[in-house]
Design a protein around this motif. Structure first.
Motif, PDB file in Angstrom:
ATOM      1  N   SER A 288       0.827  -1.213   0.000  1.00 30.94           N
ATOM      2  CA  SER A 288       0.000   0.000   0.000  1.00 30.94           C
ATOM      3  C   SER A 288       0.858   1.259   0.000  1.00 30.94           C
ATOM      4  O   SER A 288       0.400   2.324  -0.410  1.00 30.94           O
ATOM      5  N   ARG A 289       2.090   1.128   0.428  1.00 27.56           N
ATOM      6  CA  ARG A 289       3.018   2.251   0.429  1.00 27.56           C
ATOM      7  C   ARG A 289       4.013   2.181  -0.730  1.00 27.56           C
ATOM      8  O   ARG A 289       5.000   2.901  -0.747  1.00 27.56           O
TER       9      ARG A 289
ATOM     10  N   GLN B 136      -3.642 -10.650  -7.065  1.00 28.65           N
ATOM     11  CA  GLN B 136      -3.825  -9.441  -7.864  1.00 28.65           C
ATOM     12  C   GLN B 136      -2.950  -8.299  -7.350  1.00 28.65           C
ATOM     13  O   GLN B 136      -2.314  -7.597  -8.129  1.00 28.65           O
ATOM     14  N   ILE B 137      -2.901  -8.103  -6.013  1.00 30.06           N
ATOM     15  CA  ILE B 137      -2.101  -6.983  -5.504  1.00 30.06           C
ATOM     16  C   ILE B 137      -0.601  -7.243  -5.705  1.00 30.06           C
ATOM     17  O   ILE B 137       0.206  -6.302  -5.761  1.00 30.06           O
ATOM     18  N   THR B 138      -0.238  -8.511  -5.846  1.00 28.32           N
ATOM     19  CA  THR B 138       1.182  -8.859  -6.062  1.00 28.32           C
ATOM     20  C   THR B 138       1.663  -8.354  -7.417  1.00 28.32           C
ATOM     21  O   THR B 138       2.885  -8.194  -7.619  1.00 28.32           O
ATOM     22  N   GLU B 139       0.761  -8.043  -8.331  1.00 29.80           N
ATOM     23  CA  GLU B 139       1.171  -7.490  -9.626  1.00 29.80           C
ATOM     24  C   GLU B 139       1.893  -6.150  -9.431  1.00 29.80           C
ATOM     25  O   GLU B 139       2.691  -5.742 -10.276  1.00 29.80           O
ATOM     26  N   GLY B 140       1.633  -5.465  -8.299  1.00 33.68           N
ATOM     27  CA  GLY B 140       2.281  -4.169  -8.041  1.00 33.68           C
ATOM     28  C   GLY B 140       3.631  -4.269  -7.357  1.00 33.68           C
ATOM     29  O   GLY B 140       4.250  -3.242  -7.057  1.00 33.68           O
ATOM     30  N   LEU B 141       4.124  -5.477  -7.121  1.00 38.49           N
ATOM     31  CA  LEU B 141       5.405  -5.668  -6.454  1.00 38.49           C
ATOM     32  C   LEU B 141       6.557  -5.184  -7.327  1.00 38.49           C
ATOM     33  O   LEU B 141       6.564  -5.392  -8.538  1.00 38.49           O
TER      34      LEU B 141
ATOM     35  N   TRP C   3      15.911 -16.630 -10.961  1.00 37.42           N
ATOM     36  CA  TRP C   3      15.605 -15.547 -10.030  1.00 37.42           C
ATOM     37  C   TRP C   3      15.352 -14.269 -10.797  1.00 37.42           C
ATOM     38  O   TRP C   3      16.198 -13.789 -11.543  1.00 37.42           O
ATOM     39  N   SER C   4      14.172 -13.717 -10.622  1.00 35.70           N
ATOM     40  CA  SER C   4      13.767 -12.475 -11.266  1.00 35.70           C
ATOM     41  C   SER C   4      12.509 -11.998 -10.556  1.00 35.70           C
ATOM     42  O   SER C   4      11.938 -12.706  -9.710  1.00 35.70           O
ATOM     43  N   LEU C   5      12.051 -10.803 -10.900  1.00 37.64           N
ATOM     44  CA  LEU C   5      10.819 -10.299 -10.324  1.00 37.64           C
ATOM     45  C   LEU C   5       9.651 -11.207 -10.696  1.00 37.64           C
ATOM     46  O   LEU C   5       8.799 -11.520  -9.850  1.00 37.64           O
ATOM     47  N   ASP C   6       9.600 -11.649 -11.937  1.00 37.85           N
ATOM     48  CA  ASP C   6       8.510 -12.539 -12.350  1.00 37.85           C
ATOM     49  C   ASP C   6       8.553 -13.861 -11.595  1.00 37.85           C
ATOM     50  O   ASP C   6       7.501 -14.416 -11.233  1.00 37.85           O
ATOM     51  N   GLU C   7       9.755 -14.368 -11.342  1.00 35.17           N
ATOM     52  CA  GLU C   7       9.880 -15.622 -10.595  1.00 35.17           C
ATOM     53  C   GLU C   7       9.410 -15.428  -9.153  1.00 35.17           C
ATOM     54  O   GLU C   7       8.737 -16.297  -8.584  1.00 35.17           O
ATOM     55  N   LEU C   8       9.750 -14.299  -8.553  1.00 35.32           N
ATOM     56  CA  LEU C   8       9.298 -14.006  -7.198  1.00 35.32           C
ATOM     57  C   LEU C   8       7.769 -13.941  -7.151  1.00 35.32           C
ATOM     58  O   LEU C   8       7.138 -14.505  -6.241  1.00 35.32           O
ATOM     59  N   LYS C   9       7.173 -13.274  -8.108  1.00 40.36           N
ATOM     60  CA  LYS C   9       5.712 -13.190  -8.141  1.00 40.36           C
ATOM     61  C   LYS C   9       5.089 -14.583  -8.301  1.00 40.36           C
ATOM     62  O   LYS C   9       4.066 -14.889  -7.673  1.00 40.36           O
ATOM     63  N   ARG C  10       5.704 -15.423  -9.102  1.00 44.04           N
ATOM     64  CA  ARG C  10       5.187 -16.785  -9.289  1.00 44.04           C
ATOM     65  C   ARG C  10       5.238 -17.565  -7.975  1.00 44.04           C
ATOM     66  O   ARG C  10       4.276 -18.249  -7.604  1.00 44.04           O
ATOM     67  N   ILE C  11       6.351 -17.445  -7.256  1.00 46.67           N
ATOM     68  CA  ILE C  11       6.511 -18.141  -5.974  1.00 46.67           C
ATOM     69  C   ILE C  11       5.444 -17.666  -4.983  1.00 46.67           C
ATOM     70  O   ILE C  11       4.822 -18.470  -4.277  1.00 46.67           O
ATOM     71  N   LEU C  12       5.227 -16.354  -4.930  1.00 49.11           N
ATOM     72  CA  LEU C  12       4.248 -15.803  -4.006  1.00 49.11           C
ATOM     73  C   LEU C  12       2.833 -16.256  -4.355  1.00 49.11           C
ATOM     74  O   LEU C  12       2.054 -16.656  -3.474  1.00 49.11           O
ATOM     75  N   CYS C  13       2.494 -16.220  -5.628  1.00 50.87           N
ATOM     76  CA  CYS C  13       1.139 -16.615  -6.039  1.00 50.87           C
ATOM     77  C   CYS C  13       0.889 -18.095  -5.739  1.00 50.87           C
ATOM     78  O   CYS C  13      -0.222 -18.477  -5.339  1.00 50.87           O
TER      79      CYS C  13
END
Length: 288
Positions: free
Chosen positions: A209-210, A280-285, A235-245
């Motif tokens: 949110s910040r 969905q909010i993870t898209e803003g990471l 390791w990349s931003l996309d890989e991190l988002k995949r792990i989180l999702c």
């Protein structure tokens, strides 16, 4: 009541016993921080975790423990060196407490200690309300746990901040991107088992949110150090988002809500929690 404690309590809601206990703990946490600062603790260590986020960055939930990390690994670091100065500081405000180190039962990089006092006694000290204190078991203890990681992951970045109460003091702490890295590591790797720690998810939302970017190198090192991945893994931003999702698909959100509800005032903020919401909010990471 001590005049400084009275001034500090003005920042907290104290409408019921639960809120008064939390206010008392949070004031005591800040007195401990001040004592450690004046003892020279922050020449070697940095403050991080949920309580750091609450005190210095405005997180709106109660956090129980004080978490610290050395800036440079030192397996011989002795937390007990700071006990005499810390005890002198907290007792100067009338707090009748003991400070003891937790005995290690296995090899660990974490040094733990507890500050303990009688809850009834301190409720009377803080609020001068005998009737309120009479509802508390005479054996109930107020306990503040503080831990130090003596072999921290590399690449954290730090900043210095100041507090004016109980007296002006300085704290060395992780900056927001490095704090976020620690929280993402917890979201990904914490062994939740049957009890999902909803506080991790609540804090995750706070960072996003910040628009806080994550300290990518520090997070990557944390994931490697904990055995979640190796240097050879993608390791990349996309890989991190995949792990989180993938993680978000595995969570019991009703259990997660129950975990965090006692620590926040507005529980309606949890109504939207679902795998779809978090993905969905993870898209803003973002990373730095």
């Amino acid at each position: 009541m001590n005049a400084v404690i009275e001034q500090m309590l003005k920042d907290y809601p104290t409408d019921n016993l639960y809120e008064r206990k939390n206010a008392m703990k949070e004031v005591m946490q800040e007195i401990v921080l001040c004592g450690l600062s004046r003892a020279g603790f922050f020449k070697k260590a940095a403050f991080y975790g949920g309580t750091a986020l609450r005190i210095f960055y405005g997180l709106d939930r109660f956090s129980e423990d004080l978490d610290f990390s050395l800036e440079v690994a030192d397996p011989d670091f002795d937390l007990k060196d700071y006990f005499p100065a810390l005890k002198k500081e907290v007792r100067s405000y009338g707090l009748n407490v003991t400070i003891s180190e937790k005995e290690k039962t296995k090899d660990s990089d974490i040094r733990s200690a507890f500050l303990k006092g009688n809850t009834k006694e301190h409720l009377i000290l803080f609020f001068d309300d005998e009737q309120l204190a009479s509802s508390v078991n005479h054996n109930e203890a107020i306990k503040i746990k503080f831990e130090v990681d003596v072999n921290p992951p590399m690449y954290a970045t730090f900043e210095h901040k100041y507090r004016l109460l109980p007296v002006p003091y300085e704290v060395n702490l992780y900056d927001m991107p490095s704090l976020f890295a620690g929280k993402l590591h917890a979201v990904i790797c914490r062994a939740w088992q049957s009890r999902t720690k909803g506080r991790d998810l609540y804090d995750y939302i706070f960072y996003l949110s910040r628009k806080t970017p994550v300290n990518e190198k520090h997070l990557h090192q944390r994931l490697i150090d904990s055995g979640f991945m190796t240097e050879s893994n993608p390791w990349s931003l996309d890989e991190l988002k995949r792990i989180l999702c993938e993680r978000f698909d595995s969570i019991d959100y009703e259990q997660a809500k129950k975990d965090v509800e006692p620590f926040i005032r507005d529980t309606s903020a949890l109504d939207v929690w679902s795998a779809e919401f978090f993905k969905q909010i993870t898209e803003g990471l973002s990373m730095i």
